[in-house]
Design a protein around this motif. Structure first.
Motif, short mmCIF file in Angstrom:
data_model
loop_
_atom_site.label_atom_id
_atom_site.label_comp_id
_atom_site.label_asym_id
_atom_site.label_seq_id
_atom_site.Cartn_x
_atom_site.Cartn_y
_atom_site.Cartn_z
N PRO A 1 3.52 -35.23 -5.89
CA PRO A 1 3.23 -35.51 -4.53
C PRO A 1 4.23 -35.61 -3.46
N PHE A 2 5.68 -35.22 -3.71
CA PHE A 2 6.45 -35.42 -2.76
C PHE A 2 7.20 -34.06 -2.63
N LEU A 3 7.36 -33.35 -1.37
CA LEU A 3 7.63 -32.23 -1.10
C LEU A 3 9.07 -32.43 -0.47
N VAL A 4 10.21 -32.12 -0.89
CA VAL A 4 11.69 -32.28 -0.43
C VAL A 4 12.20 -30.97 -0.10
N MET A 5 12.78 -30.84 1.04
CA MET A 5 13.43 -29.79 1.64
C MET A 5 15.00 -30.05 2.02
N TYR B 1 19.88 -37.41 7.95
CA TYR B 1 20.78 -36.42 8.21
C TYR B 1 21.88 -36.73 7.40
N ILE B 2 22.68 -35.52 7.11
CA ILE B 2 23.95 -35.43 6.24
C ILE B 2 24.79 -34.38 6.88
N GLY B 3 25.38 -34.79 7.95
CA GLY B 3 26.14 -33.98 9.02
C GLY B 3 24.93 -33.21 9.71
N ARG B 4 25.20 -31.97 9.83
CA ARG B 4 23.93 -31.09 10.40
C ARG B 4 23.18 -30.63 9.39
N TRP B 5 23.21 -30.96 8.12
CA TRP B 5 22.25 -30.91 7.07
C TRP B 5 21.45 -32.15 7.17
N LEU B 6 20.18 -31.69 6.95
CA LEU B 6 19.29 -32.74 6.69
C LEU B 6 18.36 -32.79 5.38
N GLU B 7 17.97 -33.79 5.21
CA GLU B 7 17.15 -33.69 3.79
C GLU B 7 15.84 -34.26 4.30
N GLN B 8 14.67 -33.35 4.30
CA GLN B 8 13.34 -33.71 4.92
C GLN B 8 12.48 -33.90 3.79
N HIS B 9 11.70 -34.93 3.88
CA HIS B 9 10.80 -35.54 3.03
C HIS B 9 9.46 -35.50 3.70
N SER B 10 8.56 -35.04 2.99
CA SER B 10 7.16 -35.15 3.66
C SER B 10 6.61 -36.60 3.05
N THR B 11 6.01 -37.12 3.78
CA THR B 11 5.28 -38.59 3.47
C THR B 11 4.49 -38.15 2.11
N LYS B 12 4.48 -39.30 1.17
CA LYS B 12 3.79 -38.99 0.05
C LYS B 12 2.42 -38.28 0.36
N SER B 13 1.90 -36.92 -0.35
CA SER B 13 0.82 -36.42 0.06
C SER B 13 -0.32 -36.88 0.18
N ALA B 14 -0.43 -37.79 -0.95
CA ALA B 14 -1.74 -38.57 -1.21
C ALA B 14 -1.89 -39.59 -0.17
N ASP B 15 -0.85 -40.23 0.51
CA ASP B 15 -1.12 -41.19 1.42
C ASP B 15 -1.34 -40.37 2.85
N LEU B 16 -0.60 -39.52 3.06
CA LEU B 16 -0.73 -38.35 4.10
C LEU B 16 -2.12 -38.07 4.31
N THR B 17 -2.70 -37.44 3.25
CA THR B 17 -3.95 -36.88 3.22
C THR B 17 -5.17 -37.93 3.35
N PHE C 1 9.66 -30.26 -5.32
CA PHE C 1 8.43 -31.31 -5.47
C PHE C 1 8.97 -32.29 -6.32
N SER C 2 8.58 -33.53 -6.29
CA SER C 2 8.75 -34.68 -7.11
C SER C 2 7.69 -35.46 -7.35
N ASP C 3 7.75 -36.21 -8.42
CA ASP C 3 6.76 -37.20 -8.74
C ASP C 3 6.96 -38.62 -7.86
N ARG C 4 8.15 -38.77 -7.21
CA ARG C 4 8.42 -39.80 -6.43
C ARG C 4 9.49 -39.68 -5.78
N LEU C 5 10.13 -40.56 -4.84
CA LEU C 5 11.33 -40.19 -4.03
C LEU C 5 12.41 -40.78 -4.97
N TYR C 6 13.50 -40.14 -5.14
CA TYR C 6 14.46 -40.44 -5.84
C TYR C 6 15.74 -40.99 -5.01
#
Length: 200
Positions: free
Chosen positions: A74-78, A129-145, A172-177
């Motif tokens: 359910p989690f997309l991490v970029m 943000y990590i400097g100019r790099w960012l780690e972008q998470h979608s909200t949990k897809s189940a909750d968002l949907t 993708f991950s099963d939870r946010l780590y």
């Protein structure tokens, strides 16, 4: 693509250090480019997507337009770098009503931690943000949907990343780590600075 694959923990669909980072991706490039290069901030290879129009230069997964990812995690991490230009990405999901839904995230609509329903697409935002790099998470897809459409998330069908950004990894991950829980190869390291010199 991954429908019949056991899915637990992490499932990576793009890694810029891999021998063929776009192996399962297709690309569309109009007045832009998609290339692998060395990023000065992290001193590592990344995939850069740049173009004069965010809609006409992008990568999409899976490469076959008739195929679907079939990812149930359910989690997309970029891990993506802000190039201080317009940037957007989209995910297409399947819900329990067997309807394909589209979510779009961008850096030029609905700023902040928000979910904005425009009728045609849902815009979602959350970033650290990590400097100019960012780690972008979608909200949990189940909750968002559920919040956006009143239905239940079944699986992710497609991911599309538009110009203008640099990518290190998409997974993708099963939870946010937490950072401590992530495997080493999923972490983003910035080089240490000592007396003006970077240590690798």
């Amino acid at each position: 693509m991954f429908k019949n694959t056991f899915q637990s923990g992490f499932l990576s669909i793009l890694y810029s250090l891999g021998s063929k980072p776009l192996q399962i991706w297709d690309k569309e490039v109009v007045n832009g480019q998609v290339r692998r290069l060395q990023d000065d901030d992290i001193q590592s290879n990344v995939l850069e997507i740049v173009g004069s129009n965010v809609q006409s230069t992008y990568i999409t997964c899976p490469a076959d337009p008739s195929a679907t990812l079939g990812i149930k995690l359910p989690f997309l991490v970029m891990i993506v770098k802000n190039l201080k230009k317009y940037f957007t990405f989209e995910i297409q999901i399947l819900d329990d009503k067997n309807v394909r839904r589209r979510f779009r995230a961008s850096n030029f609509q609905c700023f902040g931690d928000a979910v904005c329903n425009t009728g045609k697409a849902i815009y979602l935002h959350h970033a650290s943000y990590i400097g100019r790099w960012l780690e972008q998470h979608s909200t949990k897809s189940a909750d968002l949907t559920r919040r956006a459409y009143g239905t239940n998330y079944v699986e992710t069908l497609r991911v599309q990343v538009h110009a203008n950004c640099r990518l290190r990894r998409i997974y993708f991950s099963d939870r946010l780590y937490s950072e401590e829980e992530l495997p080493q190869e999923f972490k983003l390291y910035l080089p240490m600075q000592v007396s003006g010199f970077a240590l690798s």
